[in-house]
Design a protein around this motif. Sequence first.
Motif, PDB file in Angstrom:
ATOM      1  N   PRO A   1       0.825  -1.208   0.000  1.00  0.00           N
ATOM      2  CA  PRO A   1       0.000   0.000   0.000  1.00  0.00           C
ATOM      3  C   PRO A   1       0.859   1.256   0.000  1.00  0.00           C
ATOM      4  O   PRO A   1       1.990   1.245   0.478  1.00  0.00           O
ATOM      5  N   MET A   2       0.306   2.330  -0.540  1.00  0.00           N
ATOM      6  CA  MET A   2       1.066   3.569  -0.613  1.00  0.00           C
ATOM      7  C   MET A   2       0.117   4.759  -0.505  1.00  0.00           C
ATOM      8  O   MET A   2      -1.080   4.656  -0.756  1.00  0.00           O
ATOM      9  N   ARG A   3       0.700   5.895  -0.082  1.00  0.00           N
ATOM     10  CA  ARG A   3      -0.039   7.150   0.007  1.00  0.00           C
ATOM     11  C   ARG A   3       0.488   8.099  -1.055  1.00  0.00           C
ATOM     12  O   ARG A   3       1.677   8.446  -1.065  1.00  0.00           O
ATOM     13  N   LEU A   4      -0.402   8.498  -1.949  1.00  0.00           N
ATOM     14  CA  LEU A   4      -0.044   9.388  -3.041  1.00  0.00           C
ATOM     15  C   LEU A   4      -0.081  10.851  -2.579  1.00  0.00           C
ATOM     16  O   LEU A   4      -0.456  11.149  -1.463  1.00  0.00           O
TER      17      LEU A   4
ATOM     18  N   VAL B   1       8.432  12.180  -2.519  1.00  0.00           N
ATOM     19  CA  VAL B   1       7.239  12.286  -1.691  1.00  0.00           C
ATOM     20  C   VAL B   1       6.008  11.778  -2.451  1.00  0.00           C
ATOM     21  O   VAL B   1       5.715  12.242  -3.560  1.00  0.00           O
ATOM     22  N   GLY B   2       5.325  10.808  -1.864  1.00  0.00           N
ATOM     23  CA  GLY B   2       4.117  10.284  -2.469  1.00  0.00           C
ATOM     24  C   GLY B   2       4.336   9.453  -3.703  1.00  0.00           C
ATOM     25  O   GLY B   2       3.377   9.099  -4.393  1.00  0.00           O
ATOM     26  N   ILE B   3       5.584   9.093  -3.979  1.00  0.00           N
ATOM     27  CA  ILE B   3       5.908   8.343  -5.197  1.00  0.00           C
ATOM     28  C   ILE B   3       6.753   7.119  -4.879  1.00  0.00           C
ATOM     29  O   ILE B   3       6.353   5.988  -5.189  1.00  0.00           O
ATOM     30  N   ARG B   4       7.905   7.317  -4.250  1.00  0.00           N
ATOM     31  CA  ARG B   4       8.751   6.168  -3.898  1.00  0.00           C
ATOM     32  C   ARG B   4       8.465   5.725  -2.470  1.00  0.00           C
ATOM     33  O   ARG B   4       8.036   6.518  -1.624  1.00  0.00           O
ATOM     34  N   ASP B   5       8.734   4.443  -2.215  1.00  0.00           N
ATOM     35  CA  ASP B   5       8.539   3.900  -0.868  1.00  0.00           C
ATOM     36  C   ASP B   5       9.352   4.689   0.153  1.00  0.00           C
ATOM     37  O   ASP B   5      10.450   5.168  -0.134  1.00  0.00           O
TER      38      ASP B   5
ATOM     39  N   ARG C   1       8.365   7.474   1.868  1.00  0.00           N
ATOM     40  CA  ARG C   1       8.005   8.873   2.081  1.00  0.00           C
ATOM     41  C   ARG C   1       6.543   9.072   1.670  1.00  0.00           C
ATOM     42  O   ARG C   1       6.235   9.412   0.534  1.00  0.00           O
ATOM     43  N   PRO C   2       5.600   8.834   2.608  1.00  0.00           N
ATOM     44  CA  PRO C   2       4.164   8.950   2.281  1.00  0.00           C
ATOM     45  C   PRO C   2       3.805  10.339   1.783  1.00  0.00           C
ATOM     46  O   PRO C   2       4.383  11.350   2.183  1.00  0.00           O
TER      47      PRO C   2
END
Length: 343
Positions: A64-67, A119-123, A125-126
């Motif tokens: 999961p990730m935060r964009l 930020v918001g792209i690579r794992d 750094r949400p």
Amino acid sequence: MSRATMRAFVLTGPREGEVREVPVPDAVAGEVVVDVERVGVCGTDVEFFTGEMAYLHEGHSSYPMRLGHEWSGTVRAVGEGVDPAWLGRRVMGDTMLGDRTCRRCRRGRQHVCERRQEVGIRDGRPGALAERIAVPAWSLHVLPDRVDAALGALVEPGGNALRAARAADVGPGDRALVLGPGTIGLLTAMFLRAEGVEVHLMGRADESPAFARALGFDRTWTEDTLPDLPFDAVVDASNAAHLPALALDRVEPSGRVVYIGLAGNPSRIDTRALALKDVTAVGVLSASPGLADTITAYATGTVDPRPLVAATVGLDRVADVLAGHPVEGAGPGPKIHVDPTLP
């Protein structure tokens, strides 16, 4: 008592995402926590949503990730070693966070650091599609009063566009063609126009030219109607794999082609044409070197990108936006903003 959790949009897999309660970030040493006021949704976010983004297949990013890398907000907490004067300041932040120690970073090119966070792209750094975001204090840029939350969230795409316009190296009396009238293409056109350049835009046949013309760009074409004119620079801000070659074909000898758009498939250009036409080709990655000047351009009114924002929605609508569903009452612009404070 301070809250332990906050609302955030979490992308859990291809075409799967939801608003969740996640831990509130801490202001660790060297970092700040920002109350997010506005976030832009961009094409990169859509590629993560569809699962097409190359970083997912190269191991740089995973679910999961935060964009959310186009954002603005107000600093609410500072970590150890951070000047408390940051508290309460309205800011936006750089997306590219270099390690600040490698050769590239030491030369001022932290946006291409091999070990960079994004930020918001690579794992690791949400992103900002949440009520709060934590970022290094050194990555912040202060927003003056004349740059409101919406403009602040347009600084990141604006920085990319400013760099593309500058890379075109044209001015009064010159003619430039911008391929792709999306957010970056239109912003690039705005910066070029501010320099006195005669700007032409080319889009797909299924894209109405009405919006670009409403912004004052009367020279708007499709590939079939593009006039046979000498273009001193061509900026490819599209995601079409065949257009980098068209850009090289249509640019004047000794002119410049600028590549800022990315296609889902490899593009091909004939380097013989590049050499025999004595053309300079420039690739643009990241807004980092253009952020400060973009803020100045917005603050002075040199460029006003507000019309690009079609609508502002809450976190609960993010999945629909990423899926391409229409937003009720939206205007004709290409950009959707998110306000995490909306219900």
